[in-house]
Design a protein around this motif. Structure first.
Motif, PDB file in Angstrom:
ATOM      1  N   UNK A  34       0.405  -0.965   0.244  1.00  0.00           N
ATOM      2  CA  UNK A  34      -0.023  -0.608   0.170  1.00  0.00           C
ATOM      3  C   UNK A  34       1.100   0.831  -0.429  1.00  0.00           C
ATOM      4  N   UNK A  35       0.363   1.922  -0.046  1.00  0.00           N
ATOM      5  CA  UNK A  35       0.786   3.715  -0.561  1.00  0.00           C
ATOM      6  C   UNK A  35       0.431   4.939   0.062  1.00  0.00           C
ATOM      7  N   UNK A  36      -0.239   4.420   1.409  1.00  0.00           N
ATOM      8  CA  UNK A  36      -1.236   5.676   1.825  1.00  0.00           C
ATOM      9  C   UNK A  36      -1.700   6.808   0.792  1.00  0.00           C
ATOM     10  N   UNK A  37      -2.466   7.472   1.713  1.00  0.00           N
ATOM     11  CA  UNK A  37      -2.972   8.584   1.339  1.00  0.00           C
ATOM     12  C   UNK A  37      -2.487   9.916   0.236  1.00  0.00           C
ATOM     13  N   UNK A  38      -2.676  11.063  -0.187  1.00  0.00           N
ATOM     14  CA  UNK A  38      -1.973  11.397  -0.736  1.00  0.00           C
ATOM     15  C   UNK A  38      -1.575  12.472   0.079  1.00  0.00           C
ATOM     16  N   UNK A  39      -2.179  13.025   1.433  1.00  0.00           N
ATOM     17  CA  UNK A  39      -1.110  13.303   2.295  1.00  0.00           C
ATOM     18  C   UNK A  39      -0.060  13.169   3.233  1.00  0.00           C
ATOM     19  N   UNK A  40      -0.132  11.666   2.352  1.00  0.00           N
ATOM     20  CA  UNK A  40       1.068  11.003   3.483  1.00  0.00           C
ATOM     21  C   UNK A  40       2.241  11.562   2.997  1.00  0.00           C
ATOM     22  N   UNK A  41       2.276  11.923   1.984  1.00  0.00           N
ATOM     23  CA  UNK A  41       4.234  11.314   1.276  1.00  0.00           C
ATOM     24  C   UNK A  41       4.585  12.546   2.203  1.00  0.00           C
ATOM     25  N   UNK A  42       5.028  13.760   3.170  1.00  0.00           N
ATOM     26  CA  UNK A  42       5.758  13.474   4.080  1.00  0.00           C
ATOM     27  C   UNK A  42       6.092  12.796   5.162  1.00  0.00           C
ATOM     28  N   UNK A  43       4.390  12.133   5.302  1.00  0.00           N
ATOM     29  CA  UNK A  43       4.845  11.060   6.755  1.00  0.00           C
ATOM     30  C   UNK A  43       5.628  10.091   6.390  1.00  0.00           C
ATOM     31  N   UNK A  44       5.324   9.211   5.250  1.00  0.00           N
ATOM     32  CA  UNK A  44       6.067   8.382   4.355  1.00  0.00           C
ATOM     33  C   UNK A  44       7.296   8.097   4.218  1.00  0.00           C
ATOM     34  N   UNK A  45       7.845  10.004   3.499  1.00  0.00           N
ATOM     35  CA  UNK A  45       9.176   9.403   3.772  1.00  0.00           C
ATOM     36  C   UNK A  45       9.593   9.825   5.110  1.00  0.00           C
ATOM     37  N   UNK A  46       9.578  10.031   5.970  1.00  0.00           N
ATOM     38  CA  UNK A  46      10.241  10.574   7.166  1.00  0.00           C
ATOM     39  C   UNK A  46      10.609   9.383   7.452  1.00  0.00           C
ATOM     40  N   UNK A  47       8.994   7.938   7.412  1.00  0.00           N
ATOM     41  CA  UNK A  47       9.027   7.327   8.498  1.00  0.00           C
ATOM     42  C   UNK A  47       9.617   5.983   7.504  1.00  0.00           C
ATOM     43  N   UNK A  48      10.173   6.365   6.351  1.00  0.00           N
ATOM     44  CA  UNK A  48      10.954   5.506   5.684  1.00  0.00           C
ATOM     45  C   UNK A  48      12.865   5.244   5.494  1.00  0.00           C
ATOM     46  N   UNK A  49      12.518   7.210   5.868  1.00  0.00           N
ATOM     47  CA  UNK A  49      14.666   7.256   6.528  1.00  0.00           C
ATOM     48  C   UNK A  49      14.834   7.079   7.509  1.00  0.00           C
ATOM     49  N   UNK A  50      13.453   7.211   8.480  1.00  0.00           N
ATOM     50  CA  UNK A  50      13.735   6.402  10.193  1.00  0.00           C
ATOM     51  C   UNK A  50      14.176   5.280   9.945  1.00  0.00           C
ATOM     52  N   UNK A  51      13.842   4.271   8.949  1.00  0.00           N
ATOM     53  CA  UNK A  51      13.901   3.224   8.462  1.00  0.00           C
ATOM     54  C   UNK A  51      15.258   2.928   7.916  1.00  0.00           C
ATOM     55  N   UNK A  52      16.180   3.485   7.429  1.00  0.00           N
ATOM     56  CA  UNK A  52      17.248   3.345   6.557  1.00  0.00           C
ATOM     57  C   UNK A  52      16.864   3.561   5.322  1.00  0.00           C
ATOM     58  N   UNK A  53      15.461   3.257   4.465  1.00  0.00           N
ATOM     59  CA  UNK A  53      14.745   3.426   3.290  1.00  0.00           C
ATOM     60  C   UNK A  53      14.881   4.334   2.368  1.00  0.00           C
ATOM     61  N   UNK A  54      15.432   4.311   1.461  1.00  0.00           N
ATOM     62  CA  UNK A  54      15.687   5.242   0.512  1.00  0.00           C
ATOM     63  C   UNK A  54      14.828   5.364  -0.492  1.00  0.00           C
TER      64      UNK A  54
END
Ligand SMILES: [Zn+2]
Length: 257
Positions: free
Chosen positions: A54-74
């Motif tokens: 899944x890809x989240x909702x269109x307002x979730x981009x910043x939150x998703x990017x931060x969550x991925x970065x926090x987990x070491x995922x680019x």
């Protein structure tokens, strides 16, 4: 074997064993990490590469990017995004993630019209609360897209994306709803059911019926059918995860593993 050759043979044998161990590790079960966004979950599945469920909702981009970065995922680490269905809170960022990562998008063939329109289908309430909720239904629109892989009747192997698992279509919640199964009994079922009160963090491990299904009877039959499979843990689009035993209690089945 001469005494000179024996150490060489021992080293060779050790290398063979080491290679076997390395292979066993890469062939092992993927790790799963659930990212809880504003309205839905994105599951980060890590094998040899990363697959998002899944890809989240269109307002979730910043939150998703931060969550991925926090987990070491680019972004470039993501090989594929499996969209459990075409609703806006699950497929909303699909096009944006593909632009950033180059990941392949996988969507159920039955949800192609929804993705092409970039809009939810008509929500069919399953109970009175749902009728009320529908009046407050969240933003149903998102960026339209065509998936790289439309999952039809045949299951699709995720090995091509570095994860041991398969994805297949289980029409019910939507015409193209997908379920991902890992070989160890973990399954990602999208909106097949909800976890928790209103799909939130309260009582998140308690499964219940989702508020909207395109085909409610078929969705309930899907739950029973999945219980006939060796699924031990259900990862959900909202709340969860929930255990097989909790699903059996909630949906009243005597199905055995
Ligand atoms: Zn949905």
């Amino acid at each position: 074997m001469s005494s000179l050759l024996r150490p060489a043979a021992a080293i060779f044998a050790a290398l063979v064993v080491a290679a076997g161990v390395a292979r066993a590790q890469t062939a092992g079960s993927p790790t799963v990490d659930t990212i809880v966004l504003a309205m839905s979950n994105v599951h980060l599945v890590r094998g040899e590469r990363v697959v998002l469920i899944d890809a989240g909702g269109r307002g979730d981009l910043a939150a998703l990017e931060a969550a991925l970065a926090a987990r070491g995922v680019a972004w470039k680490d993501i090989a594929a995004v499996v969209l459990t269905h075409g609703h806006a809170d699950h497929a909303g960022l699909a096009a944006e993630i593909r632009r950033r990562s180059g990941a392949a998008l996988l969507l159920g063939a039955g949800d192609l019209p929804m993705a092409a329109a970039g809009h939810n289908d008509e929500l069919q309430p399953t109970n009175l609360t749902a009728h009320i909720l529908k009046r407050f239904a969240l933003d149903p629109a998102y960026e339209a897209f065509a998936p790289d892989v439309a999952v039809g009747d045949a299951p699709v192997d995720l090995a091509a994306y570095g994860v041991r698992g398969t994805v297949r279509q289980w029409p019910g919640h939507t015409p193209g709803s997908l379920v991902v199964e890992l070989p160890d009994g973990r399954a990602f079922v999208g909106d097949l059911m909800l976890g928790g009160w209103l799909g939130g963090r309260l009582f998140a491990t308690r499964p219940g019926e989702h508020y909207f299904h395109a085909d409610r009877a078929r969705n309930l039959a899907n739950i029973q059918a999945l219980l006939q499979r060796p699924v031990t843990t259900f990862f959900l689009g909202h709340g969860g995860p929930v255990t097989r035993e909790a699903v059996m209690r909630a949906f009243g089945t005597a199905a055995s593993r």
